[in-house]
Design a protein around this motif. Structure first.
Motif, mmCIF file in Angstrom:
data_model
loop_
_atom_site.group_PDB
_atom_site.id
_atom_site.type_symbol
_atom_site.label_atom_id
_atom_site.label_comp_id
_atom_site.label_asym_id
_atom_site.label_seq_id
_atom_site.Cartn_x
_atom_site.Cartn_y
_atom_site.Cartn_z
ATOM 1 N N LEU A 163 0.834 -1.201 0.000
ATOM 2 C CA LEU A 163 0.000 0.000 0.000
ATOM 3 C C LEU A 163 0.866 1.248 0.000
ATOM 4 O O LEU A 163 1.925 1.294 0.649
ATOM 5 C CB LEU A 163 -0.904 -0.006 1.231
ATOM 6 C CG LEU A 163 -2.246 -0.708 1.022
ATOM 7 C CD1 LEU A 163 -2.708 -1.370 2.281
ATOM 8 C CD2 LEU A 163 -3.295 0.261 0.508
ATOM 9 N N PHE A 164 0.400 2.269 -0.705
ATOM 10 C CA PHE A 164 1.143 3.522 -0.866
ATOM 11 C C PHE A 164 0.300 4.689 -0.347
ATOM 12 O O PHE A 164 -0.929 4.599 -0.270
ATOM 13 C CB PHE A 164 1.483 3.732 -2.343
ATOM 14 C CG PHE A 164 2.351 2.636 -2.921
ATOM 15 C CD1 PHE A 164 3.719 2.781 -3.011
ATOM 16 C CD2 PHE A 164 1.778 1.437 -3.347
ATOM 17 C CE1 PHE A 164 4.519 1.760 -3.532
ATOM 18 C CE2 PHE A 164 2.569 0.413 -3.864
ATOM 19 C CZ PHE A 164 3.937 0.573 -3.949
ATOM 20 N N ASP A 165 1.000 5.759 -0.044
ATOM 21 C CA ASP A 165 0.361 6.937 0.549
ATOM 22 C C ASP A 165 -0.559 7.625 -0.471
ATOM 23 O O ASP A 165 -0.084 8.081 -1.515
ATOM 24 C CB ASP A 165 1.472 7.895 1.013
ATOM 25 C CG ASP A 165 0.916 9.156 1.646
ATOM 26 O OD1 ASP A 165 -0.317 9.262 1.793
ATOM 27 O OD2 ASP A 165 1.733 10.043 1.979
ATOM 28 N N GLN A 184 10.324 2.907 -9.512
ATOM 29 C CA GLN A 184 11.240 3.665 -8.634
ATOM 30 C C GLN A 184 10.583 4.072 -7.317
ATOM 31 O O GLN A 184 11.261 4.400 -6.356
ATOM 32 C CB GLN A 184 11.811 4.911 -9.347
ATOM 33 C CG GLN A 184 10.838 6.047 -9.584
ATOM 34 C CD GLN A 184 10.191 6.007 -10.950
ATOM 35 O OE1 GLN A 184 9.972 4.928 -11.508
ATOM 36 N NE2 GLN A 184 9.868 7.176 -11.494
ATOM 37 N N TYR A 185 9.241 4.060 -7.288
ATOM 38 C CA TYR A 185 8.539 4.437 -6.055
ATOM 39 C C TYR A 185 8.154 3.238 -5.191
ATOM 40 O O TYR A 185 7.545 3.408 -4.133
ATOM 41 C CB TYR A 185 7.281 5.246 -6.372
ATOM 42 C CG TYR A 185 7.564 6.578 -7.040
ATOM 43 C CD1 TYR A 185 8.651 7.352 -6.651
ATOM 44 C CD2 TYR A 185 6.742 7.050 -8.061
ATOM 45 C CE1 TYR A 185 8.924 8.557 -7.273
ATOM 46 C CE2 TYR A 185 7.004 8.268 -8.688
ATOM 47 C CZ TYR A 185 8.100 9.013 -8.294
ATOM 48 O OH TYR A 185 8.362 10.202 -8.895
ATOM 49 N N VAL A 235 -6.141 -5.564 6.454
ATOM 50 C CA VAL A 235 -5.478 -4.264 6.300
ATOM 51 C C VAL A 235 -6.513 -3.253 5.810
ATOM 52 O O VAL A 235 -7.350 -3.568 4.963
ATOM 53 C CB VAL A 235 -4.260 -4.356 5.351
ATOM 54 C CG1 VAL A 235 -4.652 -4.768 3.940
ATOM 55 C CG2 VAL A 235 -3.489 -3.043 5.328
ATOM 56 N N HIS A 236 -6.447 -2.074 6.395
ATOM 57 C CA HIS A 236 -7.335 -0.989 5.958
ATOM 58 C C HIS A 236 -6.675 -0.246 4.805
ATOM 59 O O HIS A 236 -5.524 0.186 4.907
ATOM 60 C CB HIS A 236 -7.581 -0.014 7.106
ATOM 61 C CG HIS A 236 -8.241 1.260 6.670
ATOM 62 N ND1 HIS A 236 -9.468 1.284 6.032
ATOM 63 C CD2 HIS A 236 -7.832 2.560 6.756
ATOM 64 C CE1 HIS A 236 -9.787 2.540 5.759
ATOM 65 N NE2 HIS A 236 -8.816 3.326 6.178
ATOM 66 N N HIS A 237 -7.414 -0.126 3.690
ATOM 67 C CA HIS A 237 -6.957 0.686 2.558
ATOM 68 C C HIS A 237 -7.636 2.050 2.671
ATOM 69 O O HIS A 237 -8.864 2.123 2.530
ATOM 70 C CB HIS A 237 -7.424 0.113 1.220
ATOM 71 C CG HIS A 237 -6.901 -1.245 0.876
ATOM 72 N ND1 HIS A 237 -6.787 -2.270 1.771
ATOM 73 C CD2 HIS A 237 -6.484 -1.739 -0.313
ATOM 74 C CE1 HIS A 237 -6.305 -3.330 1.150
ATOM 75 N NE2 HIS A 237 -6.116 -3.045 -0.117
ATOM 76 N N PRO A 238 -6.883 3.117 2.897
ATOM 77 C CA PRO A 238 -7.538 4.434 2.838
ATOM 78 C C PRO A 238 -8.012 4.700 1.408
ATOM 79 O O PRO A 238 -7.446 4.148 0.464
ATOM 80 C CB PRO A 238 -6.409 5.402 3.215
ATOM 81 C CG PRO A 238 -5.329 4.563 3.802
ATOM 82 C CD PRO A 238 -5.456 3.208 3.197
ATOM 83 N N PRO A 239 -9.028 5.527 1.227
ATOM 84 C CA PRO A 239 -9.515 5.841 -0.123
ATOM 85 C C PRO A 239 -8.374 6.357 -0.991
ATOM 86 O O PRO A 239 -7.546 7.155 -0.520
ATOM 87 C CB PRO A 239 -10.536 6.953 0.122
ATOM 88 C CG PRO A 239 -10.888 6.853 1.563
ATOM 89 C CD PRO A 239 -9.742 6.249 2.276
ATOM 90 N N LEU A 240 -8.331 5.895 -2.225
ATOM 91 C CA LEU A 240 -7.348 6.311 -3.237
ATOM 92 C C LEU A 240 -5.908 5.891 -2.911
ATOM 93 O O LEU A 240 -4.981 6.348 -3.573
ATOM 94 C CB LEU A 240 -7.389 7.834 -3.481
ATOM 95 C CG LEU A 240 -8.679 8.407 -4.059
ATOM 96 C CD1 LEU A 240 -8.569 9.930 -4.221
ATOM 97 C CD2 LEU A 240 -9.013 7.781 -5.416
ATOM 98 N N ALA A 241 -5.716 5.051 -1.920
ATOM 99 C CA ALA A 241 -4.353 4.574 -1.640
ATOM 100 C C ALA A 241 -3.963 3.565 -2.727
ATOM 101 O O ALA A 241 -4.599 2.510 -2.838
ATOM 102 C CB ALA A 241 -4.292 3.918 -0.266
ATOM 103 N N PRO A 242 -2.928 3.862 -3.519
ATOM 104 C CA PRO A 242 -2.530 2.885 -4.537
ATOM 105 C C PRO A 242 -2.093 1.585 -3.866
ATOM 106 O O PRO A 242 -1.521 1.602 -2.775
ATOM 107 C CB PRO A 242 -1.343 3.564 -5.238
ATOM 108 C CG PRO A 242 -1.499 5.029 -4.940
ATOM 109 C CD PRO A 242 -2.109 5.081 -3.578
ATOM 110 N N HIS A 243 -2.359 0.473 -4.523
ATOM 111 C CA HIS A 243 -1.971 -0.809 -3.928
ATOM 112 C C HIS A 243 -1.867 -1.897 -4.978
ATOM 113 O O HIS A 243 -2.461 -1.794 -6.057
ATOM 114 C CB HIS A 243 -2.965 -1.237 -2.842
ATOM 115 C CG HIS A 243 -4.390 -1.312 -3.285
ATOM 116 N ND1 HIS A 243 -5.177 -0.192 -3.454
ATOM 117 C CD2 HIS A 243 -5.186 -2.366 -3.600
ATOM 118 C CE1 HIS A 243 -6.392 -0.551 -3.836
ATOM 119 N NE2 HIS A 243 -6.418 -1.876 -3.949
#
Ligand SMILES: [Fe+2]
Length: 338
Positions: free
Chosen positions: A177-179, A207-208, A223-231
């Motif tokens: 999961l990403f910010d 690279q990210y 795991v909780h995915h916040p809205p729009l969190a890339p994954h």
């Protein structure tokens, strides 16, 4: 069950799905930052393969068999999310799972099966009990989808509109999961294109990858995915069954409408203000699309996209008429005979 945060709040009633010992983490992070949690769903008979096959059958009989899909699984994180799915003729996919590379998805299974809908309501009630207030301005829609996948499959990188609880039932998987607030990783342009209907707008950039957090899911952990969190997700070495409870809420829907309106304004050469900088401006932008949207949406797609689809359809018609009028104005004028 081992506690992550160790805090408990006497005001929270006993919970059916989550644990009140993780209250601090819920309150600090929900909707904003990804976090892991424990849940009680792994032993729930609703999630056994035979019961899920019954649920799939009910979906077919209820006329929403198109939401029971089977597709060849993917192994690459950066390949576009496969939208085209094969509608299965039978439930044989459930038996073929172990020897195949199939990915079965039951989308919105709660629409055809009351037992799963009750569970969705329980998740909402638990979440609001843990937060101590309603979810992000109030829940507008909640759905439960099931992911049943062969070993080692990958769910490619993407973003989702809703706030999500991904609960592992059987097998293991790694969820990266990403910010959602990192505009270098997730540019505004990609968010706006996503909200104009481009499902695969979010692009994976290797690279990210180090900016991602890996959550190892085992039965009983989610795991909780916040809205729009890339994954993106990689399954472990066994069949994986996961339950995804995805929640649309008023604040999220409104922000989506602001992104949509911004995209339209940007295409007209303007430089609109990003969402969440001015409540008044956001309200004006969102209200228009809310007014245009379906008054009784029956799906999250209706909820988010019906307003902007009607607006763009209307704008395209106006442009088409204007273009015809311009062409007509340039035609040689036929003078009436004297
Ligand atoms: Fe997702």
């Amino acid at each position: 069950m081992s506690s992550i945060s160790g805090h408990s709040d006497a005001s929270i009633r006993p919970l059916g799905v989550f644990y009140d010992t993780e209250c601090d983490r819920f309150r600090a992070s929900f909707g904003d930052v990804a976090f892991s949690f424990h849940h009680r769903l792994a032993d729930n008979p609703l999630f056994s393969l035979p019961r899920l096959a019954v649920a799939a059958e009910r979906m077919i009989h209820a006329g929403i068999g198109n939401r029971f899909s089977v597709r060849a699984g993917a192994y690459d994180v950066d390949k576009p999310y496969v939208k085209e799915m094969e509608r299965p003729k039978s439930l044989s996919a459930f038996e073929e799972l172990r020897d195949s590379a199939l990915f079965i998805k039951l989308s919105n299974v709660n629409e055809a099966d009351r037992d799963y809908d009750d569970l969705c309501q329980e998740v909402v009630a638990d979440t609001e009990a843990l937060l101590g207030h309603e979810i992000l301005g109030g829940v507008t829609m909640v759905h439960l989808s099931m992911f049943i996948a062969a070993p080692h499959l990958v769910t490619p990188y993407h973003i989702d509109h809703d706030a999500n609880f991904l609960c592992q039932i059987t097998g293991e998987k790694d969820v990266y999961l990403f910010d959602p607030h990192d505009r270098e990783l997730l540019p505004t342009d990609e968010i706006e294109r996503f909200y104009l209907g481009e499902t695969n707008a979010a692009r994976y950039r290797e690279q990210y990858q180090p900016r991602g957090r890996c959550f190892r899911l085992v039965p009983g952990v989610g795991v909780h995915h916040p809205p729009l969190a890339p994954h993106w997700v990689r399954n472990g070495s066994d069949i994986s069954i996961s339950a995804s409870i995805h929640i649309c809420a008023r604040d999220l829907d409104r922000r989506a409408h602001v992104h949509q309106m911004n995209r339209i304004l940007r295409k007209s050469g303007l430089h609109p203000r990003p969402p969440e900088q001015s409540p008044l401006v956001d309200s004006i932008k969102a209200s228009g699309l809310e007014w245009l949207g379906k008054s009784n949406p029956t799906s999250s797609r209706d909820l988010i996209y019906s307003g902007v689809e009607r607006l763009t359809h209307g704008l395209n018609r106006v442009r088409s008429v204007a273009s015809k009028a311009r062409n007509w104005a340039h035609l040689p004028q036929v003078r009436p005979p004297h």
